[in-house]
Each structure stands twice: as C-alpha cells, then as structure tokens.
Design a protein around this motif. Structure first.
Motif, PDB file in Angstrom:
ATOM      1  N   ALA A  17       0.844  -1.200   0.000  1.00  0.00           N
ATOM      2  CA  ALA A  17       0.000   0.000   0.000  1.00  0.00           C
ATOM      3  C   ALA A  17       0.877   1.246   0.000  1.00  0.00           C
ATOM      4  CB  ALA A  17      -0.925  -0.005   1.213  1.00  0.00           C
ATOM      5  N   ARG A  18       1.930   1.216   0.787  1.00  0.00           N
ATOM      6  CA  ARG A  18       2.826   2.381   0.818  1.00  0.00           C
ATOM      7  C   ARG A  18       3.532   2.585  -0.512  1.00  0.00           C
ATOM      8  NH1 ARG A  18       2.606   4.190   5.788  1.00  0.00           N
ATOM      9  NH2 ARG A  18       3.919   5.950   5.230  1.00  0.00           N
ATOM     10  N   ARG A  50      -6.613  -0.511  -2.698  1.00  0.00           N
ATOM     11  CA  ARG A  50      -7.647  -1.483  -3.025  1.00  0.00           C
ATOM     12  C   ARG A  50      -8.928  -1.165  -2.288  1.00  0.00           C
ATOM     13  NH1 ARG A  50      -7.290  -7.244  -0.573  1.00  0.00           N
ATOM     14  NH2 ARG A  50      -9.423  -7.133  -1.329  1.00  0.00           N
ATOM     15  N   ALA A  53     -10.369   9.690   5.939  1.00  0.00           N
ATOM     16  CA  ALA A  53      -9.106  10.373   6.241  1.00  0.00           C
ATOM     17  C   ALA A  53      -7.996   9.401   6.630  1.00  0.00           C
ATOM     18  CB  ALA A  53      -9.317  11.390   7.357  1.00  0.00           C
ATOM     19  N   MET A  54      -8.377   8.196   7.076  1.00  0.00           N
ATOM     20  CA  MET A  54      -7.356   7.229   7.478  1.00  0.00           C
ATOM     21  C   MET A  54      -6.331   6.990   6.377  1.00  0.00           C
ATOM     22  SD  MET A  54      -8.568   3.931   9.593  1.00  0.00           S
ATOM     23  CE  MET A  54      -7.117   2.903   9.542  1.00  0.00           C
ATOM     24  N   ALA A  55      -6.787   7.110   5.133  1.00  0.00           N
ATOM     25  CA  ALA A  55      -5.877   6.840   4.017  1.00  0.00           C
ATOM     26  C   ALA A  55      -4.758   7.872   3.945  1.00  0.00           C
ATOM     27  CB  ALA A  55      -6.653   6.824   2.710  1.00  0.00           C
ATOM     28  N   ARG A  56      -4.955   9.031   4.575  1.00  0.00           N
ATOM     29  CA  ARG A  56      -3.935  10.082   4.512  1.00  0.00           C
ATOM     30  C   ARG A  56      -2.674   9.715   5.293  1.00  0.00           C
ATOM     31  NH1 ARG A  56      -3.824  14.486   1.242  1.00  0.00           N
ATOM     32  NH2 ARG A  56      -3.105  15.797   2.972  1.00  0.00           N
ATOM     33  N   HIS A  57      -2.772   8.660   6.087  1.00  0.00           N
ATOM     34  CA  HIS A  57      -1.624   8.210   6.861  1.00  0.00           C
ATOM     35  C   HIS A  57      -0.409   7.970   5.963  1.00  0.00           C
ATOM     36  CE1 HIS A  57       0.466   6.156  10.131  1.00  0.00           C
ATOM     37  NE2 HIS A  57       0.838   5.269   9.246  1.00  0.00           N
ATOM     38  N   ARG A  75     -11.798   6.557  -0.338  1.00  0.00           N
ATOM     39  CA  ARG A  75     -10.675   6.324   0.570  1.00  0.00           C
ATOM     40  C   ARG A  75      -9.459   5.819  -0.195  1.00  0.00           C
ATOM     41  NH1 ARG A  75     -12.547   2.547   5.192  1.00  0.00           N
ATOM     42  NH2 ARG A  75     -12.576   1.054   3.497  1.00  0.00           N
ATOM     43  N   LEU A  81      -5.338   7.668  -0.973  1.00  0.00           N
ATOM     44  CA  LEU A  81      -4.005   7.105  -0.753  1.00  0.00           C
ATOM     45  C   LEU A  81      -3.032   7.659  -1.801  1.00  0.00           C
ATOM     46  CD1 LEU A  81      -3.288   4.959   1.405  1.00  0.00           C
ATOM     47  CD2 LEU A  81      -3.543   3.222  -0.338  1.00  0.00           C
ATOM     48  N   ALA A 113      -4.675  13.103  14.103  1.00  0.00           N
ATOM     49  CA  ALA A 113      -4.756  12.150  12.998  1.00  0.00           C
ATOM     50  C   ALA A 113      -4.163  10.813  13.405  1.00  0.00           C
ATOM     51  CB  ALA A 113      -4.019  12.702  11.784  1.00  0.00           C
ATOM     52  N   ARG A 167      -6.713   8.842  15.270  1.00  0.00           N
ATOM     53  CA  ARG A 167      -7.680   8.307  14.304  1.00  0.00           C
ATOM     54  C   ARG A 167      -7.116   7.048  13.652  1.00  0.00           C
ATOM     55  NH1 ARG A 167      -8.045  12.707  10.137  1.00  0.00           N
ATOM     56  NH2 ARG A 167      -6.083  11.872   9.379  1.00  0.00           N
ATOM     57  N   THR A 168      -5.861   7.115  13.233  1.00  0.00           N
ATOM     58  CA  THR A 168      -5.236   5.963  12.590  1.00  0.00           C
ATOM     59  C   THR A 168      -5.143   4.780  13.545  1.00  0.00           C
ATOM     60  OG1 THR A 168      -3.910   7.486  11.277  1.00  0.00           O
ATOM     61  CG2 THR A 168      -3.172   5.205  11.381  1.00  0.00           C
ATOM     62  N   GLY A 218      -4.128  -2.077   7.252  1.00  0.00           N
ATOM     63  CA  GLY A 218      -3.003  -2.556   6.457  1.00  0.00           C
ATOM     64  C   GLY A 218      -3.164  -2.170   4.993  1.00  0.00           C
ATOM     65  N   SER A 219      -4.383  -2.260   4.488  1.00  0.00           N
ATOM     66  CA  SER A 219      -4.603  -1.929   3.080  1.00  0.00           C
ATOM     67  C   SER A 219      -4.383  -0.449   2.815  1.00  0.00           C
ATOM     68  CB  SER A 219      -6.015  -2.340   2.653  1.00  0.00           C
ATOM     69  OG  SER A 219      -6.951  -1.343   3.033  1.00  0.00           O
ATOM     70  N   LEU A 220      -4.368   0.356   3.878  1.00  0.00           N
ATOM     71  CA  LEU A 220      -4.140   1.788   3.706  1.00  0.00           C
ATOM     72  C   LEU A 220      -2.696   2.162   4.052  1.00  0.00           C
ATOM     73  CD1 LEU A 220      -7.499   3.051   5.209  1.00  0.00           C
ATOM     74  CD2 LEU A 220      -6.875   2.829   2.810  1.00  0.00           C
ATOM     75  N   GLY A 221      -1.854   1.150   4.176  1.00  0.00           N
ATOM     76  CA  GLY A 221      -0.438   1.429   4.373  1.00  0.00           C
ATOM     77  C   GLY A 221      -0.032   1.657   5.815  1.00  0.00           C
ATOM     78  N   VAL A 222      -0.907   1.279   6.758  1.00  0.00           N
ATOM     79  CA  VAL A 222      -0.575   1.460   8.168  1.00  0.00           C
ATOM     80  C   VAL A 222       0.157   0.213   8.671  1.00  0.00           C
ATOM     81  CG1 VAL A 222      -1.496   1.842  10.473  1.00  0.00           C
ATOM     82  CG2 VAL A 222      -2.615   2.889   8.497  1.00  0.00           C
ATOM     83  N   PHE A 255     -12.481  18.195  11.615  1.00  0.00           N
ATOM     84  CA  PHE A 255     -13.742  17.766  11.017  1.00  0.00           C
ATOM     85  C   PHE A 255     -14.917  18.198  11.870  1.00  0.00           C
ATOM     86  CE2 PHE A 255     -10.884  14.489   9.186  1.00  0.00           C
ATOM     87  CZ  PHE A 255     -10.987  14.940   7.889  1.00  0.00           C
TER      88      PHE A 255
END
Ligand SMILES: Nc1ncnc2c1ncn2[C@@H]1O[C@H](COP(=O)(O)OP(=O)(O)OP(=O)(O)O)[C@@H](O)[C@H]1O
Ligand SMILES: [Mg+2]
Lengths: 281, 252, 311
Positions: free
Chosen positions: B75-76, B81, B99-103, B163, B167, C175, C178-179, C191-195, C305
């Motif tokens: 993902a990074r 997906r 917003a979680m995707a902004r990580h 979302r 990313l 933030a 939130r994460t 994980g799918s968002l790169g965390v 927000f």
C-alpha cells in the motif's frame, strides 16, 4: 527425578481438576472463567475449618457451588446486556477472582492450611510416594469419566455440544442455553472447591494461591488447544510435572515461575489463540 | 512500469482458488477483471495486494518481484484497493474513515501528535481539504459526519473508492465497486474511474455487469476456475466463443 | 480540544486549591495516592481507549520503572531526575517489545498475556536478590527537591496528571489517534491503507508504559521505599476499573475514575478488604456500566472535522 514427577503429577491432577470446568465453560459459554482459582481457595479454606473430612468436603462443595452461582448470575446478566465477546465475562471473572482472594483472607485469615492425609509416604520400587497422589488421580479419573459419559451419551451432553456449536440453534431446539451455561459455572465452582480441598491435603493452600491456580489451569486448558476436558486433563498433568521439575532443577527460587513462563511463551508464540483472527479480506 | 501477476497458484486447503492466473495492469488504463462466481477474482486482487500468500507464480510491481512484501508495504508503494465486502469502522465518522488513508502521505507519527508540532497541524489541515474534495467527487459530502454504521452498503462502496483514491496510489484495485449502485451513482463511479485512469493510475476493475466493464475498460481479463480464460479488448472478449459459453452467455 | 481543556483546568485547579486550603497531612497523602492512581488509570486509557490493548499489567510497568530508578539512585548514586528518565525509558521499552510480540493475538489472549507478564515481573522482583531487595524491597529511596515535602509532592503529582491529560487529549484528537483507533478496530483495512499496524499500536502502548513508569517513579521517590507488593496486580486491576468507570475514551475519564475510587476506598474500614473492593469495582464497572466497556462510542472525531461540522 521420579519423585519430582510423582509430586508433579499429584499437583497436576489438581490442575486438571480445575481445568476440566474451564474447558467446559469455554465449550458452552465461549469465555474463560478466571475465577476458578478463587473457588479453589474458598473451598479449600472452608474445608480446612471443619473438624472432620466429610463435613469439610460438604462445606467446601457448598461454598464452591455458591461462588459458582454468583459467577453464573454475572455471566447470564452480561449476556442479557448484550456482551457477545469472551472479553467482558472474562474480565468480570478476574474481578471475582480478586474479590474471592480478599474475602478468603478476611474470613479464614492469612495462615496457610495444610492437613496431610498420610503421615508416612509409601515406597514403591525404591521411590517414596505420598499416597495422596492416588487419591487425587482417582478424583480426576472419576470426574473426567463421568463428564465424558455425560457429554457423549446423554441429552444434556448433546445440548451442551449444541450450545457450543451455535447458541442460537440450541435455543431454537428448545434448550435453555443460559440455564445450561449456569450449570457449568456452578459445576466449575464445585470442582474448584474439590480441588482446593485436595490441595489442602496434598501440599497446602493459602489465600494468595487463587491467581496462580487460575494461571496453571489456563495453561492446562490451552496447552493442547482448548478442545475439551480430555486435553485439559492432559494439559493439567503436563503443567504439574513442568512445575515440579522446574522447582527441582531450575536455578534456585525460580521454580514457581516456570509454569507462568511456560504459559506466557505458549500464548506469545501464537500457536494458540482464543479467536480466529485470520480474517478473509 | 506496470503491475503484473504471472502464473499465480493459490490453494486454500483443498480448494485450488488460483491455478495459473495472470493479469496485467497498465498505468493510465482500466483493466476489467471478470469471471463467474468463485473464479478467483478477489483472490487474485488479494495476491496483488499482499493479503494472500502465493504458492507459485510472481507479482511484479514496476518490474520488481513483490515477493515477501507485506500488505501495508505494498500500500505504501502505491497499490490501493477496496474490499468486496466493504470495511468500515462503524464507530468513526465517514470523514475519519476516509481520512485514514492520509496516513500514507502524512509524516507525523505519535511524538509529533503528542507535541502538536506545526507539521502535525499543517498535515491535519491538509487532511480536511483532501477529504472534502474526495467527498465532493463521490457525492459523499452530506454523509461525512455520519458514523460508518449509519450509511447504506452501496454508499459504503463509494466511501471505499474515495478512501482508496486518497491514498494517492499508482494502482488501484476495485473489487465490485458498482454492486448495488443505481443509475446516477453508477454514472458518477464510471466517470470517476475514467478520471483516475486519465490521471495516469492503473485501475483494476472487478465487475459482473459486463455492460459497465465494456463501457469503461480498455482491456478485459477473464478468469474461470482459477485459470486465465482470455484477455483482450472488450469487443474481442464480447465476441470470444469460450467466454460467451462459460460466462457471458445471454448477457453479451 | 478546547472543550476538554477547560473542564480539566477547572477540575485540577479545584482539586489543588481544595487540598492546599485544607492541607493536613492525611488529605495530602490521599491526594498523592489519588494522583498516582490517576496516572496509572490514564495509562490504561491511552492503551485501551486508543490502541484497544487491554492490559492487566500496567502496575508491572510502574514497578519496573520504580525499581529501575530506585536501584540506580540508591546503588549507583544517580541523580533522581536521571532515574525518572530511566524509569520511563525502561517501562516504555519493555511495553514496546511486549506489544510487538502480542498485538497479533485476540483481545482475550492479549489481556491474559499481560496478566502473566505482571506475574513474571513480580516473580523477578521477589527473587532479585540484593539488586531488588527480594520480598523486603528497597528502603531509603531519595526524595528530590519538590518531592521531599507533602505539599511539593502534591503539586508535582497533579501537575504531571494535568500534563498527561493534555497528552492523552492530543492523541485522541489527532490524525495519529484516528489511525490507531482504526488500526485497532480493523487491522486488515488499516493494512490496506499502508498502516504498519503492529508498530503503530505498539508505539501507543509504549507511551502508555512510559506514563505507568512515571507513576512508578513518583511513587517510589515520594514514598521513600519500594516492595514487590507496592505496585501489585490489584493495582493493575484497580487502574483498569478506574479507567472503565471514568470512561476510557475520554482523556479526563480515568482521572475522574481514580478520584472517585480512591475517595471511596478511603472510607473502607480495613485495608485487607481492598482486594474485595477492587474486585467488586471491576465487576460493577463492567456489569453496571456496560456501555463503558461494551459499547460507548470509541471515536473522537478529529477536531478539524468536528469544527467544520458545527460551522
Ligand atoms: N480465505 C479463503 N479461505 C478458503 N477459501 C477461500 C478463501 N478465499 C477464497 N476462497 C475460495 O477460493 C475460491 C475463489 O474465491 P474468490 O473470492 O477469489 O472468487 P471471486 O471470483 O472473487 O468470486 P465472486 O464473484 O463471488 O466474488 C472460492 O471457491 C472461494 O470459496
Ligand atoms: Mg470476489
């Protein structure tokens, strides 16, 4: 060496005795009753106050049943309130465990209770054995036998397995799931108390033992994968032997930590877990 | 520069979910991935994104074998997906969910957040703008303050797509994003997908509605029982005998 | 953030004032104990409320920090403030390693493992020989300047509580919070968002460990002695109960919980019944405040927000 193993088996049989209800609670109620060590402490200490063995045993079983009933009531209340995960009842049972330990101290005092049944050990093939081992084994064997028979061959057993597989289905078939689960908690209280009484006769018991007993029982139950009472008994015996060998051979003083470390490693290794976390994405 | 899976084999117990499947995603293009239920489409996306371990075969990210790279690392590296069954934090607001995707883009971590550094504040302001833009693009502005548990599934699919785009990926895999969407939303989704490709993203689109695929995809790959059945332009696929027989049937 | 800051200031200010006006030794002692409990409860709030890690071993982290500092100051003549840094670093490091090892487990297994960890720490301290002083513990721990008077201790402890509330507020409204909450609630999605889920959750747990370590330092250096039972498993349970009762998702909740519980405990006839009290407390917290444990809304919307919504 053999003497350590025998001593370990004597303790292990008692761990097995409290591991049996733990595994049954998991089967029927899908949680852990961590108060089990507390039942043993209350039951054992009550047993030690009586003037003769049979009164003591009756007293212990009564106290144990009472404690189990309290846990059952708490569990059923939680489920009514909508807690479906194993976590909330598990935590409540930690509360019960701590409360029972403190209560035992307040009622029975801080002195340990130890009432050996047999003054002299017998010798078999050059190995000195405390005959209490056989008594403990007999207790586990009888109870495990009874429970296996009930589980396999009676309507009650079928109901228990049904409630384990799917509580919703079981109640549809007309089985009172909460009543069944309560029954298992009460049984846990009584078996815990019995183990406590036997512990008083085996190596002694004090009000602080609750947490340690609970941890050993958990170790017993998860060691071979939380499948049922038979593996729980095998786990209990293993933990008992590991502990005895630990206190015999591990460097000075760390013996009692061995089973705790053992269980910690089993958990941390991740070979066993309570809920399947492998999610299908 | 492309995202490619070649000759992928995956078995779950006795089920051979993928049996030599391949797919190719080109930046700037929409690749349709179709096939009957259980063909292994979602599993193939799971392989591309690192959620399922591959028994045999290789995933290439821009020419480099992705073997051993975990899902979050991929993902990074820019592979986003969505999930066939939408995933959302039911307690958090839709805005927070998106917003979680902004990580991935933000660099503030725990220490910076504890101290509320200038960068932390700046990035959080950036999050707000980005989320509002994405919400506008997918018609989600009105539900931003609702909780995840409060919105219908079809809208969750749009949340997932929004979302995924936040990313700022190079490739995006969409697993049946159009399921349950009505006319207007379908239109919106279709044009957004084209827009993503126009921005140079490689899009993989899983979809059962062949008309939708035909309209928006540049190439189409067909899977059947874990195998690659055909690949080509939408027109070629629509006319492919094997595909029509095994899957499209009357619909084409 | 503003909405939380003022209640906190008022609460802490009122507490400080009340005790200083009526500054007899026993209320100052009560305030010290309450403050240290509040820190432990805050550490539970951070790990459980944000990272979803329910720890039954927070007192063990406090113990590790307290012993670390006590040992280097009594045996190696370190400056106590250097001891404080060591206390926090030790506890945080241990918490990080433990969490990295355990976060992939289910919630129940994780909680059990922290309980076992607490037991192991307890064992290690009682069998630590000369280093830890065994069952007897360590006497003669130095109290550095403000901690050498009751008034000073009171002020320092509550200033630290206020600071940690601020930190907890910053986490829960940022933030990163939130994460982390998202990662705890759905690791697959995160994980799918790169965390990097285990790293992010462990970092929060390390911070919670550092707070516990700080609580341990304050306890050791304001009491002057330390024993394995000083920061016991009962304390871990109590801290959890306080956080749950007060509300673990709110940065001030654990402080409120700690105050309520410590004041109630003070009314108890005998010290021996503390275990009974804590046990009943955790039961009551979970059964009577089920929303506290089972369903209170977890998420604090990240402040920008929320602002936008009210505008
Ligand atoms: N995690 C898993 N464990 C076991 N079997 C699985 C798993 N994931 C997928 N399968 C199986 O693999 C096969 C392929 O499934 P997959 O979800 O990839 O198909 P699909 O093409 O996406 O189907 P659909 O159109 O229904 O979404 C199916 O038989 C499915 O049951
Ligand atoms: Mg699918």
């Amino acid at each position: 060496m053999i003497e350590f193993v025998v001593q370990g088996l004597a303790l292990g049989a008692l761990y097995a005795l409290i591991a049996i209800p733990l595994s049954l609670v998991w089967l029927t109620a899908h949680t852990l009753d961590l108060a089990i060590g507390g039942y043993a402490v209350m039951g054992g200490m009550a047993f030690a106050t009586a003037s003769d063995r049979s009164t003591g045993l009756a007293l212990a079983l009564g106290v144990g049943a009472l404690c189990g009933l309290v846990s059952a009531a708490l569990f059923v209340t939680l489920r009514r309130l909508g807690a479906t995960d194993p976590m909330a009842p598990g935590l409540v049972s930690v509360g019960v465990l701590i409360a029972l330990g403190s209560l035992a101290q307040a009622i029975f005092g801080i002195d340990p209770a130890f009432q050996a049944n047999f003054e002299v050990p017998i010798e078999i093939g050059g190995v000195r054995i405390n005959p209490q081992v056989f008594l403990n084994f007999a207790a586990v064997a009888v109870i495990l036998g009874l429970i296996v028979v009930v589980l396999r061959y009676t309507g009650l057993g079928r109901a228990m397995r049904a409630s384990a597989a799917s509580p919703a289905d079981a109640s549809l078939v007309g089985i009172g799931v909460s009543r069944l689960q309560s029954l298992v908690f009460v049984l846990g209280g009584m078996l815990g108390a019995l183990a406590g009484a036997l512990l008083v006769m085996t190596s002694g018991l004090s009000f602080e033992f609750g947490l340690g007993l609970t941890l050993s029982a958990i170790g017993a139950v998860i060691l071979f994968g939380l499948r049922g009472p038979v593996t729980a008994v095998l786990g209990g015996l293993t933990i008992g032997v590991v502990e005895a060998l630990g206190s015999g051979y591990a460097p000075a003083g760390i013996g009692p930590a061995v089973p705790v470390l053992f269980v910690f490693i089993v958990l941390a290794s991740g070979v066993f877990d309570f809920d399947d976390r492998t999610v299908r994405p | 520069m492309s995202l490619t899976a070649t000759d992928i084999h995956v078995a779950f117990g006795g089920v051979q979910a993928l049996d030599g499947a391949s797919v190719h995603v080109e930046p700037g293009e929409v690749t349709g991935l179709i096939g009957p239920n259980g063909a292994g489409k979602s599993t193939l996306v799971n392989c591309l994104t690192g959620f399922v371990a591959i028994d045999r075969g290789t995933v290439w990210i821009d020419g480099i074998a992705a073997e051993g790279s975990s899902a979050h690392r991929r993902a990074r590296r820019g592979i986003a997906r969505t999930f066939q069954t939408p995933r959302i934090d039911p307690d958090a607001s839709v805005a927070d969910n998106i917003a979680m995707a902004r990580h991935r883009l933000n660099r503030t971590r725990l220490p910076g957040s504890v101290l509320r550094t200038p960068r932390c504040r700046r990035e959080e302001r950036g999050d707000v703008t980005a989320v509002h833009e994405a919400a506008e693009r997918f018609g989600l502005t009105d539900v931003l303050q609702r909780r995840g548990s409060e919105i219908p599934v079809w809208q969750l699919r749009l949340v997932e797509v929004a979302r995924a785009t936040l990313l700022e990926p190079r490739y995006v895999m969409l697993d049946e994003p159009a399921a349950g969407l009505g006319g207007a939303e379908l239109e919106l989704l279709g044009s957004s997908i084209r827009g993503l490709a126009a921005h140079g993203l490689g899009v993989l689109l899983i979809e059962h509605n062949f008309a939708f695929v035909r309209q928006h995809a540049d190439t189409v790959t067909v899977l059947d029982r874990g195998r690659l059945l055909a690949t080509g332009t939408p027109q070629a696929i629509a006319g492919n005998r094997a595909v029509v027989d095994s899957y499209l049937g009357a619909t084409a | 953030m503003k909405s939380l800051l003022w209640p906190t200031v008022v609460l802490v200010g009122a507490g400080l004032a009340l005790v200083l006006i009526q500054s007899d030794p026993s209320s100052l002692e009560l305030s010290r104990v309450a403050g240290i409990y509040a820190l432990l409860a805050l550490s539970v709030g951070i790990s459980y409320g944000q990272a979803g890690i329910l720890s039954l071993g927070q007192a063990a982290f406090a113990s590790v920090g307290a012993y670390g500092s006590a040992i280097v100051t009594t045996r190696y003549e370190w400056n106590p403030w250097a001891g404080m840094v060591l206390a926090m670093a030790l506890a945080a490091g241990l918490a990080y390693v433990l969490a990295r090892l355990l976060v992939r487990l289910s919630a129940l297994a994780l909680a059990l493992a922290t309980l076992l960890f607490g037991e192991l720490v307890h064992f290690a301290l009682t069998r630590g020989g000369d280093l830890t002083g065994g069952y007897i513990g360590l006497p003669g721990i130095e109290a550095p300047a403000p901690l050498d008077s009751r008034e000073g201790t009171h002020l320092v402890v509550w200033a630290v509580v206020a600071l940690v509330v601020l930190i907890a507020t910053n986490i829960s409204t940022s933030a990163e919070g939130r994460t982390v909450r998202g990662a705890a609630s759905d690791p697959v999605l995160a994980g799918s968002l790169g965390v990097a889920v285990p790293v992010r959750l462990s970092a929060v747990f390390a911070l919670s460990g550092a707070v516990a370590g700080l609580a341990g330092f304050l306890f050791a250096h304001s009491s002057g002695y330390l024993a394995p039972e000083s920061l016991s498993i009962e304390m871990s349970i109590a801290a959890l109960a306080m956080a749950v009762i007060g509300g673990r998702y709110s940065p001030v909740g654990p402080v409120v919980g700690a105050l309520v519980v410590v004041l109630a405990l003070d009314l108890l006839p005998s010290e021996d019944l503390a275990g009974l009290f804590y046990g009943l407390l955790i039961i009551a917290a979970i059964v009577l405040l089920p929303r506290g444990l089972l369903g209170i809304r977890r998420s604090t919307p990240v402040s920008p927000f929320r602002k936008k919504a009210s505008a």
